[in-house]
Design a protein around this motif. Structure first.
Motif, PDB file in Angstrom:
ATOM      1  N   GLN A 166       0.834  -1.202   0.000  1.00 49.13           N
ATOM      2  CA  GLN A 166       0.000   0.000   0.000  1.00 49.13           C
ATOM      3  C   GLN A 166       0.873   1.258   0.000  1.00 49.13           C
ATOM      4  OE1 GLN A 166      -2.552  -1.219  -1.299  1.00 49.13           O
ATOM      5  NE2 GLN A 166      -4.017  -0.088  -0.072  1.00 49.13           N
ATOM      6  N   TYR A 167       1.976   1.209   0.719  1.00 48.70           N
ATOM      7  CA  TYR A 167       2.907   2.332   0.709  1.00 48.70           C
ATOM      8  C   TYR A 167       3.456   2.535  -0.708  1.00 48.70           C
ATOM      9  CZ  TYR A 167       6.895   5.257   1.877  1.00 48.70           C
ATOM     10  OH  TYR A 167       7.811   6.279   1.922  1.00 48.70           O
ATOM     11  N   VAL A 168       3.793   1.435  -1.372  1.00 54.28           N
ATOM     12  CA  VAL A 168       4.268   1.495  -2.760  1.00 54.28           C
ATOM     13  C   VAL A 168       3.176   2.066  -3.666  1.00 54.28           C
ATOM     14  CG1 VAL A 168       4.958   0.063  -4.737  1.00 54.28           C
ATOM     15  CG2 VAL A 168       5.977  -0.345  -2.487  1.00 54.28           C
ATOM     16  N   SER A 169       1.932   1.679  -3.405  1.00 52.86           N
ATOM     17  CA  SER A 169       0.800   2.195  -4.195  1.00 52.86           C
ATOM     18  C   SER A 169       0.682   3.705  -4.061  1.00 52.86           C
ATOM     19  CB  SER A 169      -0.514   1.539  -3.751  1.00 52.86           C
ATOM     20  OG  SER A 169      -0.499   0.164  -4.005  1.00 52.86           O
ATOM     21  N   TRP A 170       0.881   4.207  -2.851  1.00 53.73           N
ATOM     22  CA  TRP A 170       0.841   5.662  -2.659  1.00 53.73           C
ATOM     23  C   TRP A 170       1.957   6.336  -3.449  1.00 53.73           C
ATOM     24  CZ3 TRP A 170      -0.471   7.083   3.123  1.00 53.73           C
ATOM     25  CH2 TRP A 170      -1.793   6.709   3.375  1.00 53.73           C
ATOM     26  N   GLY A 171       3.108   5.688  -3.522  1.00 54.16           N
ATOM     27  CA  GLY A 171       4.196   6.209  -4.348  1.00 54.16           C
ATOM     28  C   GLY A 171       3.816   6.234  -5.820  1.00 54.16           C
ATOM     29  N   GLU A 172       3.132   5.181  -6.274  1.00 52.96           N
ATOM     30  CA  GLU A 172       2.665   5.145  -7.661  1.00 52.96           C
ATOM     31  C   GLU A 172       1.654   6.255  -7.920  1.00 52.96           C
ATOM     32  OE1 GLU A 172       1.288   1.362  -9.203  1.00 52.96           O
ATOM     33  OE2 GLU A 172       2.811   0.295  -8.047  1.00 52.96           O
ATOM     34  N   LEU A 173       0.756   6.473  -6.964  1.00 56.51           N
ATOM     35  CA  LEU A 173      -0.224   7.554  -7.120  1.00 56.51           C
ATOM     36  C   LEU A 173       0.486   8.903  -7.217  1.00 56.51           C
ATOM     37  CD1 LEU A 173      -2.966   6.391  -4.581  1.00 56.51           C
ATOM     38  CD2 LEU A 173      -3.280   6.661  -7.067  1.00 56.51           C
ATOM     39  N   ALA A 174       1.457   9.133  -6.367  1.00 56.48           N
ATOM     40  CA  ALA A 174       2.202  10.398  -6.397  1.00 56.48           C
ATOM     41  C   ALA A 174       2.937  10.555  -7.724  1.00 56.48           C
ATOM     42  CB  ALA A 174       3.181  10.469  -5.228  1.00 56.48           C
ATOM     43  N   PRO A 203     -10.752  15.198  -6.276  1.00 56.65           N
ATOM     44  CA  PRO A 203     -11.534  14.473  -5.263  1.00 56.65           C
ATOM     45  C   PRO A 203     -11.364  12.953  -5.357  1.00 56.65           C
ATOM     46  CG  PRO A 203     -12.892  16.166  -6.286  1.00 56.65           C
ATOM     47  CD  PRO A 203     -11.604  16.115  -7.052  1.00 56.65           C
ATOM     48  N   ALA A 204     -11.250  12.415  -6.571  1.00 57.52           N
ATOM     49  CA  ALA A 204     -11.085  10.965  -6.723  1.00 57.52           C
ATOM     50  C   ALA A 204      -9.803  10.509  -6.037  1.00 57.52           C
ATOM     51  CB  ALA A 204     -11.068  10.576  -8.198  1.00 57.52           C
ATOM     52  N   GLY A 205      -8.741  11.282  -6.199  1.00 56.77           N
ATOM     53  CA  GLY A 205      -7.479  10.948  -5.558  1.00 56.77           C
ATOM     54  C   GLY A 205      -7.579  11.019  -4.043  1.00 56.77           C
ATOM     55  N   SER A 206      -8.276  12.044  -3.559  1.00 54.79           N
ATOM     56  CA  SER A 206      -8.457  12.180  -2.111  1.00 54.79           C
ATOM     57  C   SER A 206      -9.185  10.966  -1.544  1.00 54.79           C
ATOM     58  CB  SER A 206      -9.254  13.450  -1.794  1.00 54.79           C
ATOM     59  OG  SER A 206      -8.567  14.586  -2.240  1.00 54.79           O
ATOM     60  N   PHE A 207     -10.244  10.535  -2.231  1.00 55.78           N
ATOM     61  CA  PHE A 207     -10.991   9.370  -1.762  1.00 55.78           C
ATOM     62  C   PHE A 207     -10.116   8.117  -1.754  1.00 55.78           C
ATOM     63  CE2 PHE A 207     -14.980  11.724  -2.443  1.00 55.78           C
ATOM     64  CZ  PHE A 207     -15.698  11.306  -1.335  1.00 55.78           C
ATOM     65  N   ILE A 208      -9.292   7.949  -2.778  1.00 53.67           N
ATOM     66  CA  ILE A 208      -8.426   6.764  -2.824  1.00 53.67           C
ATOM     67  C   ILE A 208      -7.467   6.772  -1.635  1.00 53.67           C
ATOM     68  CG2 ILE A 208      -6.558   5.638  -4.107  1.00 53.67           C
ATOM     69  CD1 ILE A 208      -8.059   6.437  -6.687  1.00 53.67           C
ATOM     70  N   TYR A 209      -6.886   7.916  -1.336  1.00 52.88           N
ATOM     71  CA  TYR A 209      -5.986   8.002  -0.181  1.00 52.88           C
ATOM     72  C   TYR A 209      -6.728   7.725   1.124  1.00 52.88           C
ATOM     73  CZ  TYR A 209      -1.913   9.781  -2.711  1.00 52.88           C
ATOM     74  OH  TYR A 209      -0.820   9.904  -3.534  1.00 52.88           O
ATOM     75  N   VAL A 210      -7.939   8.265   1.252  1.00 53.21           N
ATOM     76  CA  VAL A 210      -8.703   8.049   2.485  1.00 53.21           C
ATOM     77  C   VAL A 210      -9.099   6.579   2.610  1.00 53.21           C
ATOM     78  CG1 VAL A 210     -10.878   8.562   3.668  1.00 53.21           C
ATOM     79  CG2 VAL A 210      -9.528  10.419   2.682  1.00 53.21           C
ATOM     80  N   PHE A 211      -9.607   5.984   1.522  1.00 53.03           N
ATOM     81  CA  PHE A 211      -9.997   4.564   1.569  1.00 53.03           C
ATOM     82  C   PHE A 211      -8.811   3.689   1.956  1.00 53.03           C
ATOM     83  CE2 PHE A 211     -13.555   5.056  -1.825  1.00 53.03           C
ATOM     84  CZ  PHE A 211     -14.468   5.410  -0.856  1.00 53.03           C
ATOM     85  N   THR A 212      -7.709   3.852   1.238  1.00 50.25           N
ATOM     86  CA  THR A 212      -6.553   2.977   1.479  1.00 50.25           C
ATOM     87  C   THR A 212      -5.889   3.274   2.816  1.00 50.25           C
ATOM     88  OG1 THR A 212      -5.101   4.450   0.202  1.00 50.25           O
ATOM     89  CG2 THR A 212      -6.117   2.607  -0.984  1.00 50.25           C
ATOM     90  N   GLY A 213      -5.868   4.552   3.197  1.00 47.29           N
ATOM     91  CA  GLY A 213      -5.265   4.909   4.481  1.00 47.29           C
ATOM     92  C   GLY A 213      -6.051   4.381   5.661  1.00 47.29           C
ATOM     93  N   TYR A 231     -13.856  -5.573  -1.380  1.00 48.19           N
ATOM     94  CA  TYR A 231     -14.989  -4.697  -1.657  1.00 48.19           C
ATOM     95  C   TYR A 231     -14.514  -3.333  -2.149  1.00 48.19           C
ATOM     96  CZ  TYR A 231     -18.420  -1.083  -0.611  1.00 48.19           C
ATOM     97  OH  TYR A 231     -19.236   0.008  -0.692  1.00 48.19           O
ATOM     98  N   LEU A 232     -13.557  -2.720  -1.447  1.00 47.68           N
ATOM     99  CA  LEU A 232     -13.066  -1.398  -1.839  1.00 47.68           C
ATOM    100  C   LEU A 232     -12.419  -1.431  -3.216  1.00 47.68           C
ATOM    101  CD1 LEU A 232     -11.475  -0.142   1.500  1.00 47.68           C
ATOM    102  CD2 LEU A 232     -13.545   0.734   0.399  1.00 47.68           C
TER     103      LEU A 232
END
Length: 193
Positions: free
Chosen positions: A107-115, A125-135, A184-185
């Motif tokens: 998940q940490y690697v995924s956040w790096g990919e998102l960045a 907003p879509a990015g914010s939701f992804i960070y909130v869901f995964t975080g 589910y997420l």
């Protein structure tokens, strides 16, 4: 006339649940409500019109496979404990814990990919939701890994076996729930981006 009726008064046992297990289920229900509210908010926000879809990181796929595999090894540990196969319990719990930690690293690697895709917590907003869901899921998964470690230590102290299943049973319930929540997420995000 003296009548003597011989009745055995057997107490009726009420339906009950171990208090710790009951508390776990209350906790799980509260997590379900939080994520239900958040996914509803996602859908409402998406309909506002200023929505820009985000491509999900490829690592989400691998993370999903890792977490599903950890559910399989958790179930193996539970079944092994019921059968008093303590060596298999130790092995399966160790693998489950390693897979859980691997998911968190993933998940940490995924956040790096998102960045790297220029998706940050603030902005789209879509990015914010992804960070909130995964975080938020990651936060709960950390608590799950702590629970796995507690059961793993108890296993090595021979406190998990067929006559003492409550701890591993609760851990399995929580771990399977967290795995199911991630699936589910992930599916929700795949279908709604």
């Amino acid at each position: 006339m003296n009548q003597h009726i011989d009745m055995k008064n057997e107490p009726v046992r009420p339906l009950s649940m171990h208090p710790q297990r009951f508390a776990l289920w209350l906790f799980i229900v509260s997590i379900v409500m939080i994520f239900a509210a958040m996914t509803s908010a996602y859908i409402v926000k998406k309909s506002d019109g200023d929505w820009v879809d985000i491509i999900l990181p490829q690592s989400f796929w691998l993370n999903t496979i890792v977490l599903v595999a950890s559910s399989v090894t958790m179930h193996m540990a539970y079944i092994a404990a019921k059968r008093n196969n303590l060596n298999l319990v130790k092995i399966a719990m160790t693998i489950t814990t390693i897979l859980g930690l691997s998911f968190l690293v993933g998940q940490y690697v995924s956040w790096g990919e998102l960045a790297a895709m220029d998706v940050h917590f603030e902005g789209k907003p879509a990015g914010s939701f992804i960070y909130v869901f995964t975080g938020l899921h990651g936060f709960h998964l950390i608590s799950g890994v702590v629970f796995l470690i507690i059961v793993l230590v108890a296993t090595f102290r021979f406190k998990v076996h067929s006559k003492s299943m409550n701890l591993i049973g609760m851990c399995a319930t929580y771990w399977h729930f967290l795995d199911g929540l991630w699936v589910y997420l992930f599916i929700f995000l795949l279908l709604n981006h």
